[in-house]
Write an enzyme that holds these catalytic residues in place. Structure first.
Site, mmCIF file in Angstrom:
data_model
loop_
_atom_site.group_PDB
_atom_site.id
_atom_site.type_symbol
_atom_site.label_atom_id
_atom_site.label_comp_id
_atom_site.label_asym_id
_atom_site.label_seq_id
_atom_site.Cartn_x
_atom_site.Cartn_y
_atom_site.Cartn_z
ATOM 1 C CE1 TYR A 119 -9.358 -0.780 8.918
ATOM 2 C CE2 TYR A 119 -9.865 0.255 11.018
ATOM 3 C CZ TYR A 119 -9.040 0.118 9.921
ATOM 4 O OH TYR A 119 -7.891 0.874 9.828
ATOM 5 C CB SER B 39 -6.579 0.424 13.227
ATOM 6 O OG SER B 39 -7.505 1.408 13.624
ATOM 7 N N GLY C 214 0.822 -1.211 0.000
ATOM 8 C CA GLY C 214 0.000 0.000 0.000
ATOM 9 C C GLY C 214 0.852 1.255 0.000
ATOM 10 N N GLY D 87 1.640 3.316 -2.302
ATOM 11 C CA GLY D 87 1.361 4.357 -3.307
ATOM 12 C C GLY D 87 0.599 5.554 -2.767
HETATM 13 N N1 NAP Z 1 -5.838 6.821 8.114
HETATM 14 C C1 NAP Z 1 -6.127 6.390 9.321
HETATM 15 O O1 NAP Z 1 -6.758 7.120 10.128
HETATM 16 C C2 NAP Z 1 -5.661 5.042 9.783
HETATM 17 C C3 NAP Z 1 -5.725 4.770 11.156
HETATM 18 C C4 NAP Z 1 -5.301 3.534 11.618
HETATM 19 C C5 NAP Z 1 -4.822 2.592 10.740
HETATM 20 N N2 NAP Z 1 -4.785 2.874 9.402
HETATM 21 C C6 NAP Z 1 -4.256 1.826 8.535
HETATM 22 O O2 NAP Z 1 -3.163 2.345 7.809
HETATM 23 C C7 NAP Z 1 -3.017 1.638 6.581
HETATM 24 C C8 NAP Z 1 -2.891 2.635 5.431
HETATM 25 O O3 NAP Z 1 -4.106 3.354 5.326
HETATM 26 P P1 NAP Z 1 -4.230 4.853 4.776
HETATM 27 O O4 NAP Z 1 -5.009 5.611 5.783
HETATM 28 O O5 NAP Z 1 -2.912 5.358 4.317
HETATM 29 O O6 NAP Z 1 -5.243 4.637 3.553
HETATM 30 P P2 NAP Z 1 -5.033 4.571 1.971
HETATM 31 O O7 NAP Z 1 -4.469 5.864 1.477
HETATM 32 O O8 NAP Z 1 -6.352 4.144 1.426
HETATM 33 O O9 NAP Z 1 -3.949 3.439 1.773
HETATM 34 C C9 NAP Z 1 -4.254 2.057 1.669
HETATM 35 C C10 NAP Z 1 -3.329 1.460 0.624
HETATM 36 O O10 NAP Z 1 -3.506 0.037 0.593
HETATM 37 C C11 NAP Z 1 -3.535 -0.392 -0.761
HETATM 38 N N3 NAP Z 1 -4.339 -1.607 -0.844
HETATM 39 C C12 NAP Z 1 -5.601 -1.792 -0.375
HETATM 40 N N4 NAP Z 1 -6.031 -3.036 -0.662
HETATM 41 C C13 NAP Z 1 -5.012 -3.644 -1.327
HETATM 42 C C14 NAP Z 1 -4.862 -4.933 -1.910
HETATM 43 N N5 NAP Z 1 -5.852 -5.836 -1.902
HETATM 44 N N6 NAP Z 1 -3.690 -5.233 -2.516
HETATM 45 C C15 NAP Z 1 -2.685 -4.318 -2.561
HETATM 46 N N7 NAP Z 1 -2.781 -3.085 -2.032
HETATM 47 C C16 NAP Z 1 -3.934 -2.750 -1.430
HETATM 48 C C17 NAP Z 1 -4.159 0.784 -1.523
HETATM 49 O O11 NAP Z 1 -3.723 0.829 -2.881
HETATM 50 P P3 NAP Z 1 -4.659 0.309 -4.095
HETATM 51 O O12 NAP Z 1 -6.052 0.797 -3.811
HETATM 52 O O13 NAP Z 1 -4.048 0.938 -5.309
HETATM 53 O O14 NAP Z 1 -4.513 -1.166 -4.080
HETATM 54 C C18 NAP Z 1 -3.608 1.991 -0.775
HETATM 55 O O15 NAP Z 1 -2.399 2.449 -1.336
HETATM 56 C C19 NAP Z 1 -4.240 0.716 6.479
HETATM 57 O O16 NAP Z 1 -3.885 -0.586 6.876
HETATM 58 C C20 NAP Z 1 -5.208 1.328 7.474
HETATM 59 O O17 NAP Z 1 -6.130 0.378 7.971
HETATM 60 C C21 NAP Z 1 -5.185 4.077 8.918
#
Ligand code: NAP
Length: 248
Positions: free
Chosen positions: A152, A136, A4, A6
């Protein structure tokens, strides 16, 4: 290796590790998103620092292809299992929709990490490898409501028990395994249409420091866990949440 890598948190981790001198492989499903991240990070950190690989990490065959490509690049110093998503709540009240929603959540937030880690396990650097799992705060305090059936939080919590077992298994080989559990982090794609000014304000009000987390906050913690200085840190869940969750 940052799954992830990107967008959002993963992209910030990739940028930080590239800046710290690593060659970073980023994986996701969208080629154009990965390519843009590669170009922007390399503009800051230097050519050849970022290797984009397109794969859906819920698919065992695609993960196996990622592992083959990685094997050709040499040992993996740091594997960051960051790919994940908040899955849309079930379409209706029926059990079939509930089952479909839970399976997609477990596939996306748990199986992605399990498949990638298992495939790359033989290629982790021994000794000195670092395995980091992005969970998370939802795993620590629960999460259910209009946008989620609780799957989740459950999927993220499952990562913890799995990571503890891996820490036991890989510790004797000189590899540390830790879970990083962020609270609310703004400026990522994860909330999509669910994001609103009100949601943002409520999340900030939950913290003790009066601000949202940033992707760079998470990247800084990853950089520490990845460093030689953190060699005694393993088998831990590290909260990074501005005080929204205390003491866990
Ligand atoms: N933002 C928050 O508040 C928060 C808080 C706690 C934890 N998190 C965790 O942090 C991590 C990153 O989240 P983020 O907030 O940065 O969101 P994000 O910008 O949506 O990033 C998620 C990334 O995962 C990739 N991804 C999703 N499903 C995939 C798959 N099946 N195969 C390969 N790549 C996949 C997506 O790329 P593609 O769609 O191009 O595949 C995207 O780049 C996640 O695990 C999330 O649960 C986030």
């Amino acid at each position: 290796m940052v799954s992830g890598g990107g967008t959002g948190i993963g992209r910030a981790i990739a940028r930080r590790l590239a800046g710290d001198g690593y060659r970073v492989v980023i994986v996701g499903r969208r080629a154009e998103v990965l390519e843009q991240a590669r170009a922007e990070i390399e503009a800051e950190t230097g050519a050849g620092r970022v290797v984009p690989l397109r794969a859906d990490l819920t698919d065992a065959g695609q993960v196996a292809r990622v592992a083959t490509a990685i094997a050709a690049l040499g040992p993996v110093d740091v594997l960051v299992n960051n790919a994940g998503a908040v899955i849309t709540a079930p379409a209706d009240d029926g059990l079939a929709a509930l089952a479909e929603s839970w399976r997609r959540d477990l596939d996306t937030n748990l199986l992605t990490a399990v498949l990638l880690t298992t495939a790359l396990q033989p290629h982790l650097r021994r000794p000195g490898g670092r395995l980091i799992v992005i969970s998370s705060a939802a795993a620590q305090r629960g999460g259910a409501g209009p946008h989620s059936a609780g799957s989740y939080a459950a999927a993220k919590a499952a990562l913890h028990g799995w990571a503890f077992g891996l820490a036991r298994l890989l510790g004797p080989e000189g590899i540390t395994v830790n879970v990083l559990a962020p609270g609310y982090v703004a400026d990522t794609e994860i909330f999509g249409d669910r994001w609103s000014e009100r949601f943002h304000a409520e999340k900030i009000a939950d913290t003790l420091v009066g601000r949202a987390g940033t992707p760079d906050d998470v990247a800084a913690a990853v950089a520490y866990i990845a460093s030689p200085a953190a060699g005694y840190l393993t088998g831990q869940v590290i909260g990074l949440n501005g005080g929204a969750v205390l003491g866990r």
